[in-house]
Design a protein around this motif. Structure first.
Motif, mmCIF file in Angstrom:
data_model
loop_
_atom_site.group_PDB
_atom_site.id
_atom_site.type_symbol
_atom_site.label_atom_id
_atom_site.label_comp_id
_atom_site.label_asym_id
_atom_site.label_seq_id
_atom_site.Cartn_x
_atom_site.Cartn_y
_atom_site.Cartn_z
ATOM 1 N N LEU A 185 0.642 -1.132 0.184
ATOM 2 C CA LEU A 185 0.358 -0.155 -0.061
ATOM 3 C C LEU A 185 0.572 0.960 -0.549
ATOM 4 O O LEU A 185 0.155 2.168 -0.688
ATOM 5 C CB LEU A 185 -0.914 -0.047 0.972
ATOM 6 C CG LEU A 185 -2.122 -1.107 1.018
ATOM 7 C CD1 LEU A 185 -3.046 -0.954 2.236
ATOM 8 C CD2 LEU A 185 -3.068 -0.676 -0.322
ATOM 9 N N ILE A 188 2.080 2.068 -3.574
ATOM 10 C CA ILE A 188 0.828 2.585 -4.332
ATOM 11 C C ILE A 188 0.224 3.857 -4.750
ATOM 12 O O ILE A 188 0.342 4.611 -4.865
ATOM 13 C CB ILE A 188 -0.392 1.331 -3.916
ATOM 14 C CG1 ILE A 188 -0.618 0.361 -4.940
ATOM 15 C CG2 ILE A 188 -1.721 2.074 -4.973
ATOM 16 C CD1 ILE A 188 -1.405 -0.637 -4.206
ATOM 17 N N PHE A 189 0.400 4.038 -2.564
ATOM 18 C CA PHE A 189 0.580 5.827 -2.602
ATOM 19 C C PHE A 189 1.138 6.497 -2.748
ATOM 20 O O PHE A 189 1.631 7.135 -3.900
ATOM 21 C CB PHE A 189 0.315 5.440 -0.879
ATOM 22 C CG PHE A 189 -0.187 7.214 -0.677
ATOM 23 C CD1 PHE A 189 -1.622 7.151 -0.506
ATOM 24 C CD2 PHE A 189 1.373 7.548 0.049
ATOM 25 C CE1 PHE A 189 -1.887 8.523 -0.112
ATOM 26 C CE2 PHE A 189 0.642 9.074 0.414
ATOM 27 C CZ PHE A 189 -0.822 9.822 0.569
ATOM 28 N N GLY A 192 2.057 5.644 -6.732
ATOM 29 C CA GLY A 192 0.634 5.980 -7.757
ATOM 30 C C GLY A 192 -0.028 7.054 -7.380
ATOM 31 O O GLY A 192 -0.767 7.528 -8.816
ATOM 32 N N VAL A 193 -0.229 7.668 -6.139
ATOM 33 C CA VAL A 193 -1.247 8.237 -5.683
ATOM 34 C C VAL A 193 -0.559 9.797 -6.269
ATOM 35 O O VAL A 193 -0.441 10.474 -6.505
ATOM 36 C CB VAL A 193 -1.475 7.984 -4.361
ATOM 37 C CG1 VAL A 193 -2.637 9.459 -3.964
ATOM 38 C CG2 VAL A 193 -2.719 6.927 -4.457
ATOM 39 N N PRO A 199 0.541 2.654 -12.817
ATOM 40 C CA PRO A 199 -0.886 2.203 -11.674
ATOM 41 C C PRO A 199 -1.018 2.297 -10.551
ATOM 42 O O PRO A 199 0.065 1.268 -9.303
ATOM 43 C CB PRO A 199 -1.267 1.474 -13.080
ATOM 44 C CG PRO A 199 0.143 0.761 -13.823
ATOM 45 C CD PRO A 199 0.930 1.633 -13.527
ATOM 46 N N THR A 200 -1.974 1.711 -9.827
ATOM 47 C CA THR A 200 -2.504 1.083 -8.686
ATOM 48 C C THR A 200 -2.478 -0.354 -7.978
ATOM 49 O O THR A 200 -2.814 -0.677 -7.639
ATOM 50 C CB THR A 200 -3.389 2.446 -7.577
ATOM 51 O OG1 THR A 200 -3.925 1.892 -8.760
ATOM 52 C CG2 THR A 200 -2.438 3.945 -7.454
ATOM 53 N N GLY A 201 -2.616 -0.328 -8.953
ATOM 54 C CA GLY A 201 -2.815 -1.829 -9.612
ATOM 55 C C GLY A 201 -3.616 -2.567 -10.337
ATOM 56 O O GLY A 201 -3.866 -1.772 -11.956
ATOM 57 N N GLY A 202 -4.261 -4.104 -10.981
ATOM 58 C CA GLY A 202 -4.055 -4.719 -12.256
ATOM 59 C C GLY A 202 -3.421 -5.426 -12.820
ATOM 60 O O GLY A 202 -2.283 -4.893 -12.715
ATOM 61 N N ARG A 203 -3.750 -5.601 -14.157
ATOM 62 C CA ARG A 203 -3.102 -5.840 -15.117
ATOM 63 C C ARG A 203 -2.765 -5.016 -16.423
ATOM 64 O O ARG A 203 -1.431 -5.578 -16.458
ATOM 65 C CB ARG A 203 -3.372 -7.958 -15.472
ATOM 66 C CG ARG A 203 -2.136 -8.951 -16.224
ATOM 67 C CD ARG A 203 -2.271 -10.204 -15.943
ATOM 68 N NE ARG A 203 -1.990 -10.425 -16.741
ATOM 69 C CZ ARG A 203 -1.953 -11.526 -17.306
ATOM 70 N NH1 ARG A 203 -3.593 -11.950 -17.582
ATOM 71 N NH2 ARG A 203 -1.870 -12.609 -18.139
ATOM 72 N N GLN A 204 -3.011 -4.732 -16.115
ATOM 73 C CA GLN A 204 -3.968 -3.822 -17.378
ATOM 74 C C GLN A 204 -4.489 -2.834 -17.301
ATOM 75 O O GLN A 204 -4.957 -2.374 -16.723
ATOM 76 C CB GLN A 204 -3.557 -4.685 -18.643
ATOM 77 C CG GLN A 204 -5.546 -5.089 -18.889
ATOM 78 C CD GLN A 204 -5.906 -5.734 -20.141
ATOM 79 O OE1 GLN A 204 -4.689 -6.872 -20.652
ATOM 80 N NE2 GLN A 204 -6.795 -5.517 -20.718
ATOM 81 N N VAL A 206 -7.804 -1.063 -18.203
ATOM 82 C CA VAL A 206 -8.914 -1.662 -18.238
ATOM 83 C C VAL A 206 -9.906 -0.957 -19.600
ATOM 84 O O VAL A 206 -9.885 0.667 -19.418
ATOM 85 C CB VAL A 206 -9.571 -1.671 -17.234
ATOM 86 C CG1 VAL A 206 -10.837 -2.450 -17.803
ATOM 87 C CG2 VAL A 206 -8.766 -2.783 -16.482
ATOM 88 N N THR A 299 -4.013 -10.116 -3.831
ATOM 89 C CA THR A 299 -4.965 -9.025 -3.643
ATOM 90 C C THR A 299 -4.730 -7.649 -3.974
ATOM 91 O O THR A 299 -5.810 -6.998 -4.032
ATOM 92 C CB THR A 299 -5.192 -9.411 -1.994
ATOM 93 O OG1 THR A 299 -5.339 -11.132 -2.000
ATOM 94 C CG2 THR A 299 -6.471 -8.896 -1.572
ATOM 95 N N ILE A 300 -3.516 -6.842 -3.146
ATOM 96 C CA ILE A 300 -3.408 -6.028 -3.039
ATOM 97 C C ILE A 300 -3.001 -4.909 -3.906
ATOM 98 O O ILE A 300 -3.797 -3.596 -4.097
ATOM 99 C CB ILE A 300 -1.651 -5.618 -2.195
ATOM 100 C CG1 ILE A 300 -1.878 -6.115 -0.778
ATOM 101 C CG2 ILE A 300 -1.600 -4.086 -2.318
ATOM 102 C CD1 ILE A 300 -2.307 -5.040 0.510
ATOM 103 N N SER A 302 -4.525 -6.114 -7.410
ATOM 104 C CA SER A 302 -5.622 -6.181 -7.566
ATOM 105 C C SER A 302 -5.356 -7.722 -8.920
ATOM 106 O O SER A 302 -5.615 -7.181 -9.549
ATOM 107 C CB SER A 302 -6.530 -4.917 -8.884
ATOM 108 O OG SER A 302 -6.959 -3.924 -7.245
#
Lengths: 354, 582
Positions: A185, A188-189, A192-193, A199-204, A206, A299-300, A302
């Protein structure tokens, strides 16, 4: 060699049966009801729940459920041919025993891992669906761990006791100890933020078309790979440091030094090659790990991988899904170990496969 | 249904569908719209001539709205799914017979049925359907689709948790394509909500329902009658939907809508902050972050849920059903401690609700006196005051009831029994865990010996429904617009292992009131209200639940979308009109 592999594979059979028994009864002894957890809604009646349990065979005793899951054959008292017969299930009623025997065509002995309660899809299909994502992240993390962990470990050994060695060892402990759910996290923060670099998550990213974009994929891969690799680098570098230190105390290294070989040749030709051999022992299981996924990191971030799939299946009491994943992982682990033993024999002529 | 982890939005959308059975005055929901105002300094003022054109500019087209779900959908069939993640997707694809007012929850003819009438005895409902609704393949949505859907639920070949939705339906007739006549076997004033499931396209399924369970439509619906059509489902990652040009309320201005699966709460907030997602049901601890962000709006509303501590009135060692096989009342083996009303009163007075709401719920709650939320205004009993925090009074009640600390160990006893109770909640729900720790502290402060434990959700549900607990912290969400909550209180629902009257509440008067309140001929709210107001008074007095706080929902959404007009019962009700700001 062939006989060795065959013997190891045959030995795996009782192991897998043991795994299936233990995991089945362990999963089923956990409190919580897979039907209730799906239907915790005052509008759903107990009769409905009972029908659902019966359809899934959850009303049967545990040994019967186990046999059914393992072999694909199930028994029921009374004439229930009408109720359970379907396109895929064939049933026969034996009046003498007042029992219906059904062949569901499944059973893990026949390579059928069953059907997920949550989505009604074959367990195997759900596992296969997640494999690419898990594989992608796992391989990336393993490669980064190796390419950074091995040199760091060797350098630590070479400069044993130096500031570099101490810092590396300290950081290895710190990164190993940082919990992924927090560290993830934070990354990510930050990236990402605050900085907006990644990017903050995911595989691509969307989109409505979900087109493949390599750079986009790589950008999404960076943070979760980092989280997984931090632990890997820490582990591998410490392992390599120990192994290298052991190797450099051996006679042949002393000989190499004595005959005046350049330090670089001593370290990287003689020491590293020999120190790498034990790495094979931990590499085999890591390959299995690459495919089984990482629950928290997935999980974190996504990340649609297998670790998350197994974890959410456990939370939702999707027994066939959990058990299918466990069996699959067990097979992978056994194969991973076998592979590392075989490789060990290949790289180290002193080890005979017999 | 009680899990907070389920998206509040999804819960609300479901709640919006659970509608009262009868025409009734709109329950007014108190809503507060909070928009963060960004102060900017204007350095230069320009005078502009405004040219007024005869026709307004057409709304901006394009853009993709992205929402996040904490878990992936399981099946995109409205009669088979039972999880909020699935309904969060298929709500955009299937048509509904009846609509709900997004602000009041009142049933309104905004969907397939454009009007309806009932017979004098309240058993026969006749719906007149609109004729301009079509599936995206051009086929009209007809009465046959509705009949097919509800007959499918009842069909033997279909395994669905929704069977109870058709239990009271005696017949569904379709005299023509645009008329549906539903006959109920008994008057059940909240029964109309049962007709609120999404309707299936009957022309794509076998007439004998044999392919309902296996149809590929369940995973990739080919037609839609909602604002969007299905595009793609990448499992555990995202579902993408495209604007439906054939939508009867008009094609959406946006290109499409994406529902991403983002399992981690922290990651969801991060994505809202970066604009990767456009909306999120905010948790209380995320509220400040969202409010301080100039790119986000926050919509605050009192929702249809509450948090409470369930007190088991019966002996946890001997769970018994409320009724025997012949339907006769079973005298419960009373709980050794909690069956004592004075103990329950002491608990109700020992909790510092203000601190709990401010510190644990971070201000996102309000005190509750009984079991009906103020959102259901017509049935809400305004005369009852919530229990006040008064530790002296609580201690005095215990003293008077004979619970005294005779051995000086700080724990009260009575007749050799110490005031020891266990309190449980589901681990991972930090709000409930904090509440548990605080409640333990406050109760122990007046001579209780509370053992608090946070356990896994499935385990807790097992103990709760199994009635083997003393006290459990949990909550209800999505209670809907009808005050009927008979499943929590009536004897017939006190069935260990499955029933929702897991506190073993046994009160003949409440049983009678809840039964009669649901079958008032005509279902006039004015006539039904007294039943529910009396129930609230009794529940308040008897304290089977300690009502901790009513729930307040906070929906965060990005300012880049214009026209978003959230109501407590629906966020997406006018999604087709939303436009992206350029």
């Amino acid at each position: 060699m062939f006989r060795y592999v065959l013997r190891r594979l045959l030995q795996a059979i009782p192991t897998l049966i043991g795994v299936s028994l233990i995991s089945f009864f362990l999963v089923n002894s956990a409190p919580g009801d897979p039907i209730l957890i799906r239907t915790f809604d005052p509008k759903i009646t107990e009769e409905t729940r009972d029908i659902m349990r019966r359809q899934l065979g959850l009303d049967q005793s545990l040994p019967v459920q186990y046999i059914s899951w393992f072999t694909g054959f199930t028994v029921r008292v009374g004439d229930t041919v009408e109720e359970f017969q379907s396109e895929t299930v064939s049933c026969d009623f034996v009046a003498l025993l007042n029992t219906t025997f059904c062949d569901t065509g499944g059973g893990i002995v026949r390579g059928n891992l069953g059907t997920s309660i949550s989505t009604n899809q074959p367990v195997w299909a759900r596992l296969v669906e997640r494999m690419p994502a898990t594989f992608e992240l796992g391989v990336a993390a393993l490669l980064v761990s190796l390419f950074l962990g091995v040199p760091l470990g060797v350098l630590s050994a070479v400069y044993q006791g130096s500031v570099f060695d101490n810092i590396t060892r300290f950081l290895a402990v710190v990164f190993n100890a940082l919990p992924a759910f927090w560290f993830g996290l934070m990354l990510i923060f930050l990236f990402g933020v605050v900085l907006g670099w990644l990017p903050t998550g995911g595989r691509q990213t969307v989109s409505l078309t979900n087109e493949f974009d390599l750079m986009d994929r790589v950008r999404h891969l960076i943070l979760p790979t980092a989280i997984l690799a931090f632990g890997g680098i820490a582990g591998i570098s410490r392992f390599m440091r120990t192994e290298t230190l052991e190797v450099i105390r051996t006679d042949y290294i002393r000989t190499a030094k004595a005959k005046g070989l350049a330090a670089r040749a001593v370290w990287f030709v003689h020491a590293l090659r020999n120190a790498l051999i034990p790495l094979m022992t931990i590499l085999g299981p890591s390959i299995a790990g690459v495919l089984t996924g990482a629950v928290i990191t997935e999980t974190i971030f996504s990340w649609p991988g297998m670790g998350r799939l197994t974890f959410s299946a456990a939370v939702q009491r999707d027994y066939p899904m959990v058990l299918g994943a466990v069996m699959f992982f067990s097979v992978l682990t056994i194969l991973g170990n076998l592979l590392s033993d075989i490789l060990y024999g290949v790289v180290d002529p002193r080890v005979r496969l017999s | 249904m009680v899990q907070k982890r389920f998206s509040l939005l999804a819960a609300l959308l479901i709640a919006a569908l659970v509608l009262a059975a009868c025409p009734q005055p709109a329950p007014v929901v108190q809503t507060v719209q909070e928009t963060v105002v960004v102060t900017s300094v204007v350095t230069q003022t320009e005078t502009q001539e405004v040219v007024v054109t005869a026709t307004p500019a057409p709304p901006t087209q394009g853009g993709v709205f992205v929402s996040a779900s904490l878990s992936d959908a399981t099946i995109l069939n409205p009669i088979l799914s039972s999880d909020n993640a699935s309904s969060g997707v298929h709500q955009f694809l299937y048509p509904y017979l009846i609509g709900g007012d997004p602000f009041t929850g009142e049933i309104v003819p905004t969907e397939l049925a454009e009007s309806w009438s009932t017979s004098d005895d309240g058993l026969v409902w006749t719906f007149v359907l609109r004729q301009d609704m079509t599936w995206s393949d051009g086929e009209p949505v007809t009465a046959q689709d509705f009949k097919f859907t509800y007959e499918a639920i009842a069909a033997e070949a279909v395994e669905t948790p929704r069977k109870s939705y058709v239990e009271l339906i005696e017949s569904i007739e379709t005299p023509d394509d645009y008329t549906v006549i539903v006959t109920f076997s008994e008057v059940k004033c909240d029964g109309l909500g049962d007709l609120g499931l999404g309707i299936l396209p009957s022309h794509l399924y076998a007439a004998d329902f044999s392919d309902i369970m296996t149809s590929t439509e369940n995973e990739a619906p080919t037609v839609s009658a909602g604002p969007f059509t299905f595009n793609e489902w990448v499992r555990d990652d995202n579902v993408t939907l495209l604007g439906n040009d054939a939508y009867f309320k008009g094609a959406p201005n946006m290109d499409g809508l994406i529902i991403k699966t983002v399992p981690d709460a922290g990651a969801r907030l991060a994505q809202l902050q970066t604009g990767e997602i456009d909306t999120l049901a905010l948790q209380p601890e995320q509220l400040t972050t969202a409010q301080l962000n100039p790119d986000l709006n926050v919509y605050k509303f009192k929702d249809d849920g509450y948090a409470y501590i369930a007190l088991n009135l019966a002996n946890p060692e001997n769970p018994q059903p409320g009724l025997d096989e012949d339907g006769n009342k079973v005298e419960q083996d009373p709980h050794p401690i909690l069956s004592d009303l004075s103990v329950r009163q002491a608990i109700a007075h020992a909790l510092d609700y203000e601190t709990i709401i401010n510190k644990v719920y971070l201000g996102q709650g309000y005190p509750m006196a009984a079991n009906v939320v103020p959102a259901v205004e017509w049935a809400y009993n305004n005369d009852i005051q919530p229990y006040e925090y008064d530790t002296e009074l609580a201690a005095q009640i215990l003293e008077e009831a004979g619970w005294v600390d005779s051995d000086g160990d700080g724990v009260r006893e009575k007749d050799g029994m110490t005031l020891s109770l266990n309190l449980k909640t589901n681990a991972g729900n930090t709000t409930r865990e904090d509440l548990g720790a605080l409640a333990q502290d406050q109760l122990n402060g007046i001579g209780f010996d509370i053992e608090f434990e946070a356990i896994e959700f499935g385990t807790m549900v097992g103990e709760m429904l199994g009635q083997t607990y003393d006290m459990v912290i949990i909550g209800w969400t999505g209670l809907g617009t009808d005050p009927n909550d008979d499943v929590f209180w009536r004897l017939q629902f006190d069935t260990p292992g499955s029933g929702f009257n897991f506190v073993s509440f046994s009160n003949d008067r409440v049983d009678e009131l809840l039964r009669d309140g649901l079958s008032v001929p005509g279902c006039d709210p004015a006539e039904r209200a007294p039943y529910y107001k009396e129930v609230q008074q009794i529940i308040h007095d008897e304290i089977p639940y300690v009502f901790v706080t009513g729930s307040i929902g906070n929906t965060g959404y990005t300012t880049r979308w214009q026209g978003v007009d959230p109501g407590p019962w629906s966020f997406y009700h006018n999604v087709e009109k939303w436009t992206i700001q350029e």
